[in-house]
Design a protein around this motif. Structure first.
Motif, mmCIF file in Angstrom:
data_model
loop_
_atom_site.group_PDB
_atom_site.id
_atom_site.type_symbol
_atom_site.label_atom_id
_atom_site.label_comp_id
_atom_site.label_asym_id
_atom_site.label_seq_id
_atom_site.Cartn_x
_atom_site.Cartn_y
_atom_site.Cartn_z
ATOM 1 N N PHE A 7 0.866 -1.169 0.000
ATOM 2 C CA PHE A 7 0.000 0.000 0.000
ATOM 3 C C PHE A 7 0.907 1.224 0.000
ATOM 4 N N LEU A 8 0.764 2.066 -1.024
ATOM 5 C CA LEU A 8 1.649 3.213 -1.217
ATOM 6 C C LEU A 8 0.833 4.500 -1.258
ATOM 7 N N ALA A 9 1.238 5.484 -0.474
ATOM 8 C CA ALA A 9 0.632 6.817 -0.481
ATOM 9 C C ALA A 9 1.688 7.817 -0.956
ATOM 10 N N VAL A 10 1.336 8.621 -1.952
ATOM 11 C CA VAL A 10 2.273 9.585 -2.532
ATOM 12 C C VAL A 10 1.576 10.932 -2.666
ATOM 13 N N GLY A 11 2.276 12.011 -2.339
ATOM 14 C CA GLY A 11 1.735 13.361 -2.491
ATOM 15 C C GLY A 11 2.861 14.375 -2.464
ATOM 16 N N THR A 12 2.516 15.642 -2.698
ATOM 17 C CA THR A 12 3.504 16.718 -2.654
ATOM 18 C C THR A 12 3.324 17.523 -1.376
ATOM 19 N N ALA A 13 4.389 17.569 -0.578
ATOM 20 C CA ALA A 13 4.372 18.351 0.657
ATOM 21 C C ALA A 13 4.520 19.829 0.305
ATOM 22 N N MET A 14 3.621 20.660 0.835
ATOM 23 C CA MET A 14 3.587 22.086 0.508
ATOM 24 C C MET A 14 3.701 22.919 1.781
ATOM 25 N N TYR A 15 4.192 24.133 1.603
ATOM 26 C CA TYR A 15 4.154 25.115 2.681
ATOM 27 C C TYR A 15 3.284 26.271 2.224
ATOM 28 N N ASP A 16 2.170 26.469 2.942
ATOM 29 C CA ASP A 16 1.244 27.550 2.621
ATOM 30 C C ASP A 16 1.684 28.800 3.371
ATOM 31 N N THR A 17 2.166 29.804 2.643
ATOM 32 C CA THR A 17 2.640 31.032 3.273
ATOM 33 C C THR A 17 1.498 31.929 3.721
ATOM 34 N N GLY A 18 0.295 31.690 3.208
ATOM 35 C CA GLY A 18 -0.833 32.553 3.541
ATOM 36 C C GLY A 18 -0.776 33.897 2.844
ATOM 37 N N LYS A 19 0.072 34.019 1.817
ATOM 38 C CA LYS A 19 0.220 35.285 1.097
ATOM 39 C C LYS A 19 0.073 35.057 -0.401
ATOM 40 N N PRO A 20 -1.166 34.896 -0.860
ATOM 41 C CA PRO A 20 -1.374 34.668 -2.288
ATOM 42 C C PRO A 20 -1.129 35.936 -3.103
ATOM 43 N N ASP A 21 -0.919 35.751 -4.378
ATOM 44 C CA ASP A 21 -0.820 36.870 -5.307
ATOM 45 C C ASP A 21 -2.123 37.662 -5.233
ATOM 46 N N PRO A 22 -2.062 38.988 -5.045
ATOM 47 C CA PRO A 22 -3.297 39.772 -4.926
ATOM 48 C C PRO A 22 -4.196 39.671 -6.153
ATOM 49 N N ASN A 23 -3.621 39.321 -7.285
ATOM 50 C CA ASN A 23 -4.418 39.185 -8.509
ATOM 51 C C ASN A 23 -4.830 37.743 -8.770
ATOM 52 N N PHE A 24 -4.545 36.853 -7.786
ATOM 53 C CA PHE A 24 -4.852 35.441 -7.989
ATOM 54 C C PHE A 24 -6.360 35.212 -7.977
ATOM 55 N N ARG A 25 -6.843 34.539 -9.016
ATOM 56 C CA ARG A 25 -8.261 34.239 -9.127
ATOM 57 C C ARG A 25 -8.427 33.066 -10.072
ATOM 58 N N ILE A 26 -9.310 32.164 -9.709
ATOM 59 C CA ILE A 26 -9.639 31.045 -10.594
ATOM 60 C C ILE A 26 -11.091 31.197 -11.015
ATOM 61 N N ASP A 27 -11.297 31.501 -12.271
ATOM 62 C CA ASP A 27 -12.651 31.641 -12.782
ATOM 63 C C ASP A 27 -13.220 30.269 -13.109
ATOM 64 N N PRO A 28 -14.508 30.068 -12.861
ATOM 65 C CA PRO A 28 -15.118 28.771 -13.206
ATOM 66 C C PRO A 28 -15.110 28.558 -14.712
ATOM 67 N N THR A 29 -14.909 27.317 -15.113
ATOM 68 C CA THR A 29 -14.903 26.977 -16.536
ATOM 69 C C THR A 29 -15.928 25.891 -16.786
ATOM 70 N N PHE A 30 -16.489 25.913 -17.980
ATOM 71 C CA PHE A 30 -17.479 24.909 -18.370
ATOM 72 C C PHE A 30 -16.764 23.749 -19.038
ATOM 73 N N THR A 31 -17.026 22.532 -18.559
ATOM 74 C CA THR A 31 -16.428 21.333 -19.132
ATOM 75 C C THR A 31 -17.524 20.423 -19.634
ATOM 76 N N LEU A 32 -17.429 20.041 -20.906
ATOM 77 C CA LEU A 32 -18.396 19.139 -21.518
ATOM 78 C C LEU A 32 -17.727 17.805 -21.754
ATOM 79 N N THR A 33 -18.154 16.783 -21.013
ATOM 80 C CA THR A 33 -17.552 15.482 -21.193
ATOM 81 C C THR A 33 -18.091 14.809 -22.443
ATOM 82 N N LEU A 34 -17.250 14.045 -23.111
ATOM 83 C CA LEU A 34 -17.634 13.309 -24.321
ATOM 84 C C LEU A 34 -17.863 11.833 -24.032
ATOM 85 N N ASP A 35 -17.835 11.450 -22.749
ATOM 86 C CA ASP A 35 -18.069 10.063 -22.399
ATOM 87 C C ASP A 35 -19.541 9.711 -22.606
ATOM 88 N N ASP A 36 -19.791 8.450 -22.921
ATOM 89 C CA ASP A 36 -21.174 7.996 -23.070
ATOM 90 C C ASP A 36 -21.863 7.880 -21.715
#
Length: 286
Positions: free
Chosen positions: A257-286
């Motif tokens: 059993f293997l667990a893998v991830g990336t260890a991060m340090y959250d500085t709590g100081k994001p870029d003031p212009n940082f923003r993630i706008d929602p995007t529309f995703t259309l799946t082609l799966d049946d």
């Protein structure tokens, strides 16, 4: 004039290649002569075009594809008891093999002067001998374009991560810094049912308690060890965690059993212009 004719440092292409001169290909069997960049090392990466552009927009450039490997004999020495228990020797071997592969990869990145490695992949393949496994680590070394060294680990060595180019750029803009690819593993012996129990449960829908507990315990050990690894490098969160289960060369009743991830340090100081706008995703799966 072809596009390569406008790029300084490239040898001229023969007539017919690059859009200029004769339309006939070069003589000598129609083989294309190599296009060589003068001065310096050719950068390699496994980035897609989109990843490369996003990493460059984040202020970094790719230096080279780094790899490390380690070949181990991983023979299981099981005890004759029908209970669940950890095979600690195998657990240690699986840890050691991966750590050696990642360390070699990191040393290659250091030789290139990298600040870190993005897109790390861990792979295992079986060799001719049934008890031999090759452990491989691949990733693209990157460096800050302006020489900012603050993205390395606290000990000054390059960080490692399995983040994609896009995720790496988003993490930086959100105020996070990758520290290390962290992992935890546990090789567990899965008990067999007795003949009497197997016959009793042959026509029933019933929980296999021994199996449930064995799998749960092994996963918990893997997750706890991954978290401890992250704490050692000074992280305050792990992102992109994946859980894998594989028997490799040991048969059905021994599972890693293997667990893998990336260890991060959250500085709590994001870029003031940082923003993630929602995007529309259309799946082609049946």
């Amino acid at each position: 004039m072809g596009i390569f004719d406008q790029v300084p440092g490239f040898d001229a292409l023969p007539p017919g290649w690059g859009g200029g001169g004769s339309s006939e290909p070069a003589q000598g069997g129609g083989q294309v002569p190599p296009v060589r960049a003068s001065g310096g090392r050719v950068a390699t990466s496994d980035f897609s075009v989109r990843e490369l552009l996003v990493v460059e927009q984040a202020g970094f450039r790719a230096l080279g594809l780094c790899l490390g490997n380690s070949i181990w004999k991983v023979q299981a020495n099981t005890q004759f008891r029908n209970t669940s228990y950890e095979l600690t020797d195998l657990t240690g071997a699986m840890y050691g093999a991966r750590e050696k592969a990642v360390e070699i990869m990191r040393e290659e990145a250091e030789q290139l002067g990298a600040d870190g490695i993005v897109g790390t992949r861990l792979e295992i393949s079986q060799l001719a001998d049934s008890g031999m496994l090759e452990f491989r680590a691949f990733g693209t070394a990157i460096v800050h374009a302006e020489g900012h060294s603050g993205y390395r680990r606290p000990d000054g060595r390059p960080f490692t991560s399995d983040l994609s180019g896009q995720d790496f750029a988003l993490a930086l803009r959100s105020g996070r810094r990758p520290l290390d690819l962290v992992l935890g593993c546990c090789v567990q012996h899965i008990p067999r049912r007795s003949l009497m129990t197997t016959l009793k449960q042959a026509m029933q829908c019933v929980e296999l308690d021994l199996f449930t507990q064995a799998y749960y315990t092994a996963r918990e050990h893997a997750m706890e060890r991954m978290s401890a690894h992250a704490a050692e490098v000074g992280a305050n969160e792990i992102i992109g965690t994946t859980l894998r289960e594989e028997s490799h060369v040991w048969g059905d009743h021994i599972v890693e059993f293997l667990a893998v991830g990336t260890a991060m340090y959250d500085t709590g100081k994001p870029d003031p212009n940082f923003r993630i706008d929602p995007t529309f995703t259309l799946t082609l799966d049946d």
